[in-house]
Design a protein around this motif. Structure first.
Motif, PDB file in Angstrom:
ATOM      1  N   ALA A  31      -5.650  -8.374   8.472  1.00 18.28           N
ATOM      2  CA  ALA A  31      -6.903  -8.773   7.821  1.00 18.28           C
ATOM      3  C   ALA A  31      -6.737 -10.137   7.159  1.00 18.28           C
ATOM      4  O   ALA A  31      -7.626 -10.995   7.271  1.00 18.28           O
ATOM      5  CB  ALA A  31      -7.321  -7.728   6.787  1.00 18.28           C
ATOM      6  N   ARG A  32      -5.614 -10.348   6.502  1.00 20.81           N
ATOM      7  CA  ARG A  32      -5.365 -11.650   5.864  1.00 20.81           C
ATOM      8  C   ARG A  32      -5.313 -12.768   6.905  1.00 20.81           C
ATOM      9  O   ARG A  32      -5.857 -13.853   6.693  1.00 20.81           O
ATOM     10  CB  ARG A  32      -4.066 -11.604   5.069  1.00 20.81           C
ATOM     11  N   GLU A  33      -4.651 -12.512   8.013  1.00 17.91           N
ATOM     12  CA  GLU A  33      -4.563 -13.518   9.073  1.00 17.91           C
ATOM     13  C   GLU A  33      -5.943 -13.821   9.658  1.00 17.91           C
ATOM     14  O   GLU A  33      -6.303 -14.984   9.855  1.00 17.91           O
ATOM     15  CB  GLU A  33      -3.625 -13.020  10.171  1.00 17.91           C
ATOM     16  N   THR A  34      -6.716 -12.782   9.896  1.00 15.20           N
ATOM     17  CA  THR A  34      -8.071 -12.956  10.425  1.00 15.20           C
ATOM     18  C   THR A  34      -8.945 -13.703   9.429  1.00 15.20           C
ATOM     19  O   THR A  34      -9.732 -14.577   9.807  1.00 15.20           O
ATOM     20  CB  THR A  34      -8.683 -11.581  10.771  1.00 15.20           C
TER      21      THR A  34
ATOM     22  N   THR B  92       0.812  -1.215   0.000  1.00 14.82           N
ATOM     23  CA  THR B  92       0.000   0.000   0.000  1.00 14.82           C
ATOM     24  C   THR B  92       0.846   1.266   0.000  1.00 14.82           C
ATOM     25  O   THR B  92       0.326   2.336  -0.216  1.00 14.82           O
ATOM     26  CB  THR B  92      -0.913   0.033   1.239  1.00 14.82           C
ATOM     27  N   GLU B  93       2.141   1.120   0.300  1.00 16.23           N
ATOM     28  CA  GLU B  93       3.067   2.232   0.474  1.00 16.23           C
ATOM     29  C   GLU B  93       2.781   3.018   1.751  1.00 16.23           C
ATOM     30  O   GLU B  93       3.158   4.183   1.877  1.00 16.23           O
ATOM     31  CB  GLU B  93       3.106   3.150  -0.756  1.00 16.23           C
ATOM     32  N   ASP B  94       2.089   2.378   2.688  1.00 20.34           N
ATOM     33  CA  ASP B  94       1.843   2.959   4.009  1.00 20.34           C
ATOM     34  C   ASP B  94       2.015   1.839   5.032  1.00 20.34           C
ATOM     35  O   ASP B  94       1.317   0.823   4.962  1.00 20.34           O
ATOM     36  CB  ASP B  94       0.428   3.544   4.091  1.00 20.34           C
ATOM     37  N   GLU B  95       2.942   2.010   5.948  1.00 15.96           N
ATOM     38  CA  GLU B  95       3.276   0.941   6.889  1.00 15.96           C
ATOM     39  C   GLU B  95       2.085   0.524   7.754  1.00 15.96           C
ATOM     40  O   GLU B  95       1.839  -0.668   7.951  1.00 15.96           O
ATOM     41  CB  GLU B  95       4.439   1.376   7.781  1.00 15.96           C
ATOM     42  N   SER B  96       1.336   1.490   8.232  1.00 13.17           N
ATOM     43  CA  SER B  96       0.176   1.178   9.068  1.00 13.17           C
ATOM     44  C   SER B  96      -0.876   0.394   8.269  1.00 13.17           C
ATOM     45  O   SER B  96      -1.444  -0.581   8.760  1.00 13.17           O
ATOM     46  CB  SER B  96      -0.432   2.461   9.636  1.00 13.17           C
ATOM     47  N   ALA B  97      -1.124   0.825   7.051  1.00  8.66           N
ATOM     48  CA  ALA B  97      -2.091   0.120   6.201  1.00  8.66           C
ATOM     49  C   ALA B  97      -1.597  -1.287   5.889  1.00  8.66           C
ATOM     50  O   ALA B  97      -2.391  -2.239   5.912  1.00  8.66           O
ATOM     51  CB  ALA B  97      -2.343   0.899   4.916  1.00  8.66           C
ATOM     52  N   ASP B  98      -0.295  -1.423   5.614  1.00 11.67           N
ATOM     53  CA  ASP B  98       0.259  -2.750   5.362  1.00 11.67           C
ATOM     54  C   ASP B  98       0.057  -3.670   6.560  1.00 11.67           C
ATOM     55  O   ASP B  98      -0.261  -4.856   6.401  1.00 11.67           O
ATOM     56  CB  ASP B  98       1.751  -2.672   5.018  1.00 11.67           C
ATOM     57  N   ASP B  99       0.230  -3.120   7.770  1.00 11.83           N
ATOM     58  CA  ASP B  99       0.003  -3.904   8.991  1.00 11.83           C
ATOM     59  C   ASP B  99      -1.455  -4.350   9.088  1.00 11.83           C
ATOM     60  O   ASP B  99      -1.747  -5.491   9.458  1.00 11.83           O
ATOM     61  CB  ASP B  99       0.390  -3.109  10.235  1.00 11.83           C
TER      62      ASP B  99
END
Length: 98
Positions: free
Chosen positions: A83-86, A71-78
């Protein structure tokens, strides 16, 4: 299978996807994340539909997230990673509960 657990996972999935909406993400990622958020939001509102419908919608979210590399945003990437894990947990719960 615990409906409460699935409800919690769907709500958590939605929360992570919604959190990306306020972040400065790449335009292409924003489009996929926005659609994934909308689908998760439909599931998170009200009682969950039948398991087959939940599986289908979670599968759609999985396909949408497959289009998001970064996403080019660290917080969004987190949030995307969470979300993928959930999502994986929710799909595993459905698989094991059947």
């Amino acid at each position: 299978m615990s409906d409460a657990t699935l409800d919690r996972l769907v709500s958590e999935l939605y929360d992570h996807l919604a959190a990306t909406a306020t972040r400065p993400v790449r335009e292409d990622a924003s489009r996929w994340l926005g659609e994934a958020e909308a689908v998760a939001g439909d599931l998170a509102t009200g009682p969950l539909p039948d398991e087959s419908v939940v599986r289908t919608r979670l599968g759609h979210i999985e396909q949408l997230l497959a289009n998001v590399d970064a996403t080019e945003d660290e917080s969004a990437d987190d949030h995307v990673a969470a979300a993928r894990e959930t999502l994986e947990q929710a799909l595993a719960l459905l698989e094991n509960g059947s």
